[in-house]
Design a protein around this motif. Structure first.
Motif, mmCIF file in Angstrom:
data_model
loop_
_atom_site.group_PDB
_atom_site.id
_atom_site.type_symbol
_atom_site.label_atom_id
_atom_site.label_comp_id
_atom_site.label_asym_id
_atom_site.label_seq_id
_atom_site.Cartn_x
_atom_site.Cartn_y
_atom_site.Cartn_z
ATOM 1 N N HIS B 126 0.838 -1.206 0.000
ATOM 2 C CA HIS B 126 0.000 0.000 0.000
ATOM 3 C C HIS B 126 0.871 1.254 0.000
ATOM 4 O O HIS B 126 0.651 2.170 -0.798
ATOM 5 N N SER B 127 1.872 1.259 0.885
ATOM 6 C CA SER B 127 2.717 2.456 0.955
ATOM 7 C C SER B 127 3.528 2.623 -0.335
ATOM 8 O O SER B 127 3.721 3.748 -0.798
ATOM 9 N N ARG B 129 2.594 1.695 -3.316
ATOM 10 C CA ARG B 129 1.675 2.166 -4.355
ATOM 11 C C ARG B 129 1.372 3.653 -4.176
ATOM 12 O O ARG B 129 1.348 4.413 -5.154
ATOM 13 N N GLU B 130 1.117 4.036 -2.923
ATOM 14 C CA GLU B 130 0.838 5.452 -2.627
ATOM 15 C C GLU B 130 2.044 6.318 -2.993
ATOM 16 O O GLU B 130 1.893 7.419 -3.537
ATOM 17 N N ALA B 153 -2.770 -4.537 -2.619
ATOM 18 C CA ALA B 153 -2.545 -4.297 -1.177
ATOM 19 C C ALA B 153 -3.820 -4.555 -0.369
ATOM 20 O O ALA B 153 -3.757 -5.145 0.718
ATOM 21 N N ASP B 154 -4.971 -4.125 -0.924
ATOM 22 C CA ASP B 154 -6.235 -4.295 -0.199
ATOM 23 C C ASP B 154 -6.562 -5.772 0.032
ATOM 24 O O ASP B 154 -7.041 -6.158 1.095
#
Lengths: 67, 184
Positions: B126-127, B129-130, B153-154
């Motif tokens: 997630h991090s 991708r962000e 990530a989800d």
């Protein structure tokens, strides 16, 4: 656990060995050992009844509550 | 003709599949690490033909520091995925899975470890991708998260929550089994 099993005390009073008790109450030696060493989590009424009968005692003689 | 697959056979198949996935993930993680090392040790040209065709040359040209962060996140996610399957393989190798007594403290601990690992994969993905999106907004041409192995990530996070719940249920099952075993 504050419940103490005084099985060894009663066995000594009645001069009964673990093998003898095991044969009389029809419980395996390992299970009796678990009970004697205080590792048991619970005891069935039928088991308690059989032990009381074999040792000629009351449940209170076998179990004790100590804080 | 009816084909019956027993639990043992199913576990054997899963063991083989786990080995294949584990080897694949090790190659994946090794490939990323190799590319990062080559970029800094040999030539920055490796960034244009990064592992799985993820073109990170624009990012490297923009700032090698940002490139290091993205590469590090990719390495962490890849290593965590490999570690996840290493734990499953270790279960088969050590023969800790006793089918006659499947609820054991080892299995509970394994499930908890797996859920922590999955949570880690989810959070790092997630991090990553962000971070990649943030860099894109700053005008850096970034490859898609799938080629950087930072997608889904989800799904990882959902899986971690589900496994945490399953681990708690198994923990209770073990307690009941132990109580039952110690009832004379």
């Amino acid at each position: 656990m504050p419940i103490i099993v005084n099985l060894d005390v009663m066995m000594a009073k009645r001069k009964m060995s673990l093998n003898e008790l095991s044969e009389k109450v029809d419980i395996t030696l390992s299970n009796l050992s678990i009970l004697k060493t205080g590792k048991a989590k619970a005891i069935r009424f039928s088991t308690l009844e059989a032990i009381c009968k074999a040792l000629d005692c009351q449940p209170a003689d076998l179990l004790e509550y100590r804080v | 003709m009816e084909i019956k697959i027993t639990t043992q056979q199913m576990l054997k198949i899963l063991q083989v599949v786990s080995w294949i996935i584990f080897i694949g993930l090790c190659i994946d993680a090794g490939g990323i690490v190799f590319n990062v090392v080559c970029t800094f040790a040999i030539s920055p040209l490796y960034t244009s033909n990064f592992w799985k065709e993820a073109d990170l040359s624009a990012l490297y040209r923009y700032d090698p520091g940002y490139f290091v962060v993205i590469a590090l996140l990719m390495v962490i996610v890849a290593v965590l995925k490999a570690l996840l399957f290493y734990l499953i393989i270790k279960l088969f190798i050590n023969k800790r899975l006793n089918l006659s007594r499947p609820f054991s403290f080892e299995i509970k601990q394994l499930l908890l470890n797996i859920s922590w690992l999955i949570l880690g994969i989810g959070l790092f993905s997630h991090s990553g991708r962000e971070y990649a999106e943030w860099l894109s907004k700053r005008g850096v041409k970034m490859p898609d998260p799938q080629s950087m192995r930072l997608d889904g990530a989800d799904v990882w996070l959902f899986m971690a929550v589900i496994l945490f719940v399953v681990a708690q249920v198994i923990k209770r099952g073990i307690e009941i089994q132990r109580e039952n075993d110690l009832t004379i």
